[in-house]
Design an enzyme around this catalytic site. Structure first.
Site, PDB file in Angstrom:
ATOM      1  N   LEU A   8       0.816  -1.214   0.000  1.00 39.78           N
ATOM      2  CA  LEU A   8       0.000   0.000   0.000  1.00 39.78           C
ATOM      3  C   LEU A   8       0.852   1.267   0.000  1.00 39.78           C
ATOM      4  CD1 LEU A   8      -2.590  -1.248   2.638  1.00 39.78           C
ATOM      5  CD2 LEU A   8      -2.788  -1.302   0.151  1.00 39.78           C
ATOM      6  N   HIS A  12      -3.463   4.415  -2.176  1.00 47.01           N
ATOM      7  CA  HIS A  12      -4.455   3.531  -1.532  1.00 47.01           C
ATOM      8  C   HIS A  12      -5.028   4.204  -0.280  1.00 47.01           C
ATOM      9  CE1 HIS A  12      -1.720   0.371  -3.418  1.00 47.01           C
ATOM     10  NE2 HIS A  12      -2.904   0.038  -3.890  1.00 47.01           N
ATOM     11  N   LYS A  19      -6.364   6.068 -11.378  1.00 47.80           N
ATOM     12  CA  LYS A  19      -5.177   5.753 -12.184  1.00 47.80           C
ATOM     13  C   LYS A  19      -5.499   4.561 -13.086  1.00 47.80           C
ATOM     14  CE  LYS A  19      -1.284   3.859 -10.743  1.00 47.80           C
ATOM     15  NZ  LYS A  19      -1.066   2.778 -11.725  1.00 47.80           N
ATOM     16  N   ASP A  20      -6.225   3.586 -12.535  1.00 48.23           N
ATOM     17  CA  ASP A  20      -6.703   2.445 -13.325  1.00 48.23           C
ATOM     18  C   ASP A  20      -8.072   2.815 -13.886  1.00 48.23           C
ATOM     19  OD1 ASP A  20      -4.623   0.282 -12.753  1.00 48.23           O
ATOM     20  OD2 ASP A  20      -5.122   0.990 -10.757  1.00 48.23           O
ATOM     21  N   GLN A  24      -6.057 -12.298 -12.514  1.00 48.35           N
ATOM     22  CA  GLN A  24      -5.904 -11.143 -13.399  1.00 48.35           C
ATOM     23  C   GLN A  24      -4.484 -11.011 -13.966  1.00 48.35           C
ATOM     24  OE1 GLN A  24      -7.115  -8.499 -10.028  1.00 48.35           O
ATOM     25  NE2 GLN A  24      -5.642  -7.065 -10.882  1.00 48.35           N
TER      26      GLN A  24
END
Ligand code: PAF
Length: 282
Positions: free
Chosen positions: A33, A37, A149-150, A61
């Site tokens: 983290l 986060h 960001k994602d 993933q």
């Protein structure tokens, strides 16, 4: 702060709180983290009675050859960070408990998962939405917070929630950056000193694009060329993609920019692939 390891125990904990009429906010993570986060956790904490953080490096993933085995981990540091922002529970399942023998079901996202990261990671978002749906069913949150960001991940998850009528409000938290502009990412830990120094070209190029858009009419092709030229001037940087897309449907923007759109990029520095993005408003 409580640490829960077993999915069934997590579900029981959540079921009991919901039965009492208490609310749950959730931040799913893969650990290691950082302040990005923690900012999501602070955002979530203020929106419910309980804050749950999950730490799970989700094998589903990662494709073969990606960094599952080397993904950075810091269990003790992560627990201390979760405690520092007032998490009530850290859910820390093992891969075997999340995917026991016989596990075979996958959630399949639609076309939103195809462009951008989906091109070089074609099975990635199947794994993301499958684990996020499982986590939602175990943690039972009313609200869940994901980082912008994602950006594509956030949109794919929002669409799953909408399409499958999940009763969870999904919020996006802002990108948190180092003082020099590099977006915080657990994967920054992989960078050599030289690569880290050059990684600043991502946020610099987003800034150049923003200035170009602010200074007058610009076409998508011009913006993309400007960003590519800046990034590729850095010897360690290898462009995976630079794209301008509609920020809802992630379809390519062509011609002159007429409304807000997403400038998204993925760039490799040696074995490390970094992503960054910015919404450009003409
Ligand atoms: O963004 C991440 O850290 C992961 O993709 C997520 C959402 C926790 C699912 O594994």
């Amino acid at each position: 702060m409580q640490t829960i390891l077993e999915p069934a125990a997590m579900q029981t904990w959540a079921r009991e709180r919901r039965a009492r009429g208490e609310t749950i906010a959730f931040v799913p993570t893969m650990g290691f983290l950082h302040e990005g986060h923690l900012s999501l956790m602070r955002m979530a904490r203020d929106r419910a009675d309980h804050l749950i953080v999950s730490i799970f490096v989700n094998p589903l993933q990662f494709a073969p050859g990606e960094d599952l085995a080397t993904y950075p981990r810091d269990e003790a540091g992560d627990l201390a960070k979760c405690a520092s922002v007032g998490a009530d529970v850290v859910f820390f399942p093992t891969p075997a408990s999340m995917y026991p023998d016989g596990f075979q079901t996958r959630v399949k996202p639609g076309p939103l998962a195809g462009p951008l990261c989906g091109r070089s990671r074609p099975t990635h978002f199947d794994g993301v939405v499958t684990v996020v749906l499982k986590l939602f069913n175990l943690v039972k949150p009313q609200v869940a917070v994901f980082g912008r960001k994602d950006f594509q991940q956030l949109q794919v998850i929002r669409r799953m929630v909408r399409d499958l009528d999940l009763d969870v409000e999904v919020l996006g938290g802002p990108i948190v950056r180092e003082p020099d502009g590099v977006a915080l990412s657990s994967r920054n830990a992989y960078l050599t000193g030289a690569e880290r120094a050059q990684a600043v070209c991502l946020s610099q190029s987003l800034g150049l694009a923003e200035q170009r858009v602010a200074s007058g009419e610009a076409t998508a092709a011009q913006i993309i060329e400007l960003v590519r030229a800046h990034v590729t001037a850095h010897p360690s940087a290898e462009v995976d993609y630079v794209e301008l897309v509609d920020s809802e449907e992630l379809t390519p923007v062509v011609g002159t920019l007429t409304g807000p759109c997403l400038l998204a990029l993925a760039v490799r520095f040696g074995a490390t692939r970094l992503i960054d993005n910015r919404v450009l408003v003409p």
